[in-house]
Design a protein around this motif. Structure first.
Motif, PDB file in Angstrom:
ATOM      1  N   LEU A   9     -18.176  -5.852  -5.371  1.00 12.73           N
ATOM      2  CA  LEU A   9     -18.597  -7.006  -6.242  1.00 12.73           C
ATOM      3  C   LEU A   9     -19.290  -6.417  -7.991  1.00 12.73           C
ATOM      4  N   VAL A  10     -19.297  -5.765  -8.451  1.00  9.67           N
ATOM      5  CA  VAL A  10     -19.263  -4.654  -9.419  1.00  9.67           C
ATOM      6  C   VAL A  10     -19.051  -5.226 -10.223  1.00  9.67           C
ATOM      7  N   PRO A  11     -17.732  -4.866  -9.725  1.00  8.38           N
ATOM      8  CA  PRO A  11     -16.188  -5.645 -11.620  1.00  8.38           C
ATOM      9  C   PRO A  11     -16.688  -7.035 -11.092  1.00  8.38           C
ATOM     10  N   VAL A  12     -17.102  -7.636 -10.282  1.00 10.98           N
ATOM     11  CA  VAL A  12     -17.114  -9.396 -11.081  1.00 10.98           C
ATOM     12  C   VAL A  12     -17.572  -9.703 -11.369  1.00 10.98           C
ATOM     13  N   ILE A  13     -18.896  -9.028 -11.001  1.00 13.19           N
ATOM     14  CA  ILE A  13     -20.055  -9.447 -12.118  1.00 13.19           C
ATOM     15  C   ILE A  13     -20.432  -9.172 -13.424  1.00 13.19           C
ATOM     16  N   LEU A  14     -19.285  -7.886 -13.785  1.00 21.62           N
ATOM     17  CA  LEU A  14     -19.367  -6.988 -15.142  1.00 21.62           C
ATOM     18  C   LEU A  14     -18.176  -8.202 -15.564  1.00 21.62           C
ATOM     19  N   VAL A  15     -17.475  -7.926 -14.980  1.00 20.25           N
ATOM     20  CA  VAL A  15     -16.145  -8.984 -16.049  1.00 20.25           C
ATOM     21  C   VAL A  15     -16.204 -10.566 -15.912  1.00 20.25           C
ATOM     22  N   ALA A  40      -4.538 -36.087 -21.688  1.00 23.85           N
ATOM     23  CA  ALA A  40      -3.685 -35.666 -20.191  1.00 23.85           C
ATOM     24  C   ALA A  40      -2.973 -33.625 -20.988  1.00 23.85           C
ATOM     25  N   PHE A  41      -2.545 -33.573 -22.566  1.00 25.12           N
ATOM     26  CA  PHE A  41      -2.359 -32.526 -23.076  1.00 25.12           C
ATOM     27  C   PHE A  41      -4.430 -31.226 -23.425  1.00 25.12           C
ATOM     28  N   ASP A  42      -5.112 -31.894 -23.247  1.00 28.55           N
ATOM     29  CA  ASP A  42      -6.372 -31.856 -23.086  1.00 28.55           C
ATOM     30  C   ASP A  42      -7.123 -30.823 -22.274  1.00 28.55           C
ATOM     31  N   PHE A  43      -6.025 -31.765 -20.616  1.00 28.83           N
ATOM     32  CA  PHE A  43      -6.693 -31.526 -19.418  1.00 28.83           C
ATOM     33  C   PHE A  43      -5.870 -30.811 -18.164  1.00 28.83           C
ATOM     34  N   VAL A  44      -3.957 -30.356 -19.287  1.00 30.56           N
ATOM     35  CA  VAL A  44      -3.649 -29.383 -19.002  1.00 30.56           C
ATOM     36  C   VAL A  44      -4.104 -27.623 -19.632  1.00 30.56           C
ATOM     37  N   VAL A  45      -4.488 -27.784 -21.067  1.00 29.43           N
ATOM     38  CA  VAL A  45      -5.361 -27.123 -20.897  1.00 29.43           C
ATOM     39  C   VAL A  45      -6.441 -26.401 -20.672  1.00 29.43           C
ATOM     40  N   THR A  46      -7.076 -27.249 -20.487  1.00 28.41           N
ATOM     41  CA  THR A  46      -8.611 -26.802 -19.621  1.00 28.41           C
ATOM     42  C   THR A  46      -8.509 -26.865 -18.369  1.00 28.41           C
ATOM     43  N   VAL A  47      -7.196 -27.074 -17.479  1.00 24.31           N
ATOM     44  CA  VAL A  47      -6.928 -26.128 -15.772  1.00 24.31           C
ATOM     45  C   VAL A  47      -6.711 -25.277 -16.180  1.00 24.31           C
ATOM     46  N   ALA A  48      -5.748 -24.839 -17.151  1.00 24.37           N
ATOM     47  CA  ALA A  48      -4.927 -23.326 -17.419  1.00 24.37           C
ATOM     48  C   ALA A  48      -6.201 -22.892 -17.760  1.00 24.37           C
ATOM     49  N   ILE A  52      -7.281 -19.167 -15.846  1.00 20.71           N
ATOM     50  CA  ILE A  52      -6.855 -17.657 -16.539  1.00 20.71           C
ATOM     51  C   ILE A  52      -8.624 -17.207 -16.391  1.00 20.71           C
ATOM     52  N   LEU A  53      -9.141 -17.757 -16.341  1.00 16.30           N
ATOM     53  CA  LEU A  53     -11.050 -17.253 -16.430  1.00 16.30           C
ATOM     54  C   LEU A  53     -11.049 -17.142 -14.268  1.00 16.30           C
ATOM     55  N   ALA A  54     -10.171 -17.387 -13.564  1.00 19.48           N
ATOM     56  CA  ALA A  54     -10.359 -17.219 -12.111  1.00 19.48           C
ATOM     57  C   ALA A  54      -9.658 -16.052 -11.803  1.00 19.48           C
ATOM     58  N   SER A  55      -8.561 -15.965 -12.603  1.00 14.97           N
ATOM     59  CA  SER A  55      -7.633 -14.629 -12.102  1.00 14.97           C
ATOM     60  C   SER A  55      -8.536 -13.632 -12.824  1.00 14.97           C
ATOM     61  N   THR A  56      -9.041 -13.579 -13.580  1.00 17.54           N
ATOM     62  CA  THR A  56      -9.586 -12.669 -14.698  1.00 17.54           C
ATOM     63  C   THR A  56     -10.831 -12.052 -13.670  1.00 17.54           C
ATOM     64  N   LEU A  57     -11.166 -12.662 -13.342  1.00 17.32           N
ATOM     65  CA  LEU A  57     -12.117 -12.591 -12.465  1.00 17.32           C
ATOM     66  C   LEU A  57     -12.509 -11.849 -11.592  1.00 17.32           C
ATOM     67  N   LEU A  58     -10.958 -12.594 -10.653  1.00 13.94           N
ATOM     68  CA  LEU A  58     -10.812 -11.582  -8.983  1.00 13.94           C
ATOM     69  C   LEU A  58      -9.556 -10.800  -9.493  1.00 13.94           C
ATOM     70  N   ASN A  59      -9.354 -10.847 -10.000  1.00  9.62           N
ATOM     71  CA  ASN A  59      -7.604 -10.274  -9.824  1.00  9.62           C
ATOM     72  C   ASN A  59      -8.184  -8.527 -10.287  1.00  9.62           C
ATOM     73  N   ASP A  61      -6.359  -6.278 -10.929  1.00  8.20           N
ATOM     74  CA  ASP A  61      -4.898  -6.070 -12.032  1.00  8.20           C
ATOM     75  C   ASP A  61      -5.288  -6.556 -13.380  1.00  8.20           C
ATOM     76  N   ILE A  62      -5.891  -7.159 -13.567  1.00  8.95           N
ATOM     77  CA  ILE A  62      -6.397  -8.169 -14.824  1.00  8.95           C
ATOM     78  C   ILE A  62      -7.680  -7.106 -15.400  1.00  8.95           C
ATOM     79  N   ALA A  63      -6.523  -6.538 -16.351  1.00 11.52           N
ATOM     80  CA  ALA A  63      -8.213  -6.454 -17.315  1.00 11.52           C
ATOM     81  C   ALA A  63      -9.103  -7.552 -18.516  1.00 11.52           C
ATOM     82  N   LEU A  64      -9.891  -7.052 -18.202  1.00  9.67           N
ATOM     83  CA  LEU A  64     -11.201  -8.392 -18.871  1.00  9.67           C
ATOM     84  C   LEU A  64     -10.060  -8.376 -20.661  1.00  9.67           C
ATOM     85  N   ALA A  65      -9.260  -7.266 -20.919  1.00 10.29           N
ATOM     86  CA  ALA A  65      -9.099  -7.880 -22.778  1.00 10.29           C
ATOM     87  C   ALA A  65      -7.916  -8.957 -22.271  1.00 10.29           C
TER      88      ALA A  65
END
Length: 173
Positions: A9-15, A40-48, A52-59, A61-65
């Motif tokens: 949990l520590v990396p998830v909290i810190l990242v 529609a364009f802004d919606f797609v960007v928001t979902v993306a 990205i944030l979810a992937s960075t938090l939970l994966n 293999d993906i560094a914070l940088a």
């Protein structure tokens, strides 16, 4: 499985905390448009951005940088595209929907409703939500590019200059 260990949990909290702070900073730098009503364009960007944030938090293999770089890249591209779209109407037309006239002088524009995949009931709901109960007192109802409805009564219409970018606005007399 509910829980493996505190060390997982520590990396998830810190990242997560770091990514959150950096996301807020990057969105702040991107400007108010990234927080406005979404087309529609802004919606797609928001979902993306969320992905990205979810992937960075939970994966792991993906560094914070890498996650922050992806967030900054996406918001940077949005900034460039919106800046270009302000200068060149053809680009704007390609990425944003134009407004649609759904009701003109109390008359429902059935073909436009069909093209926009809306029902009469949804149109009437928009009129009621504006506080009006009589379609004949409505000068125009416009489906805006962000999906909201603008309901303009006869007394509010004035010279109609706000309608000049609405296709078929000539139907409003």
């Amino acid at each position: 499985m509910w829980f493996d260990s505190w060390s997982d949990l520590v990396p998830v909290i810190l990242v997560g905390a770091s990514a959150y702070v950096l996301l807020v900073a990057v969105v702040r730098l991107a400007g108010k448009r990234s927080l406005s009503q979404l087309n529609a364009f802004d919606f797609v960007v928001t979902v993306a951005l969320g992905s990205i944030l979810a992937s960075t938090l939970l994966n792991a293999d993906i560094a914070l940088a890498e996650g922050v770089t992806a967030l900054a890249l996406l918001l940077g591209l949005q900034y460039v595209l919106t800046t270009v779209s302000v200068r060149w109407p053809r680009v704007r037309d390609a990425i944003t929907a134009s407004p649609a006239l759904l009701l003109a002088d109390g008359e429902i524009q059935y073909e436009t409703l069909r093209r926009q995949r809306l029902t009469e009931s949804e149109l009437r709901q928009a009129v009621r939500a504006s506080g009006s109960g009589d379609l004949t007192q409505i000068k125009a109802v416009v489906l805006e590019s962000d999906g909201t409805f603008s309901v303009i009564t006869k007394s509010q219409y004035g010279d109609g200059s706000a309608m000049q970018d609405v296709p078929d606005a000539q139907h409003v007399r």
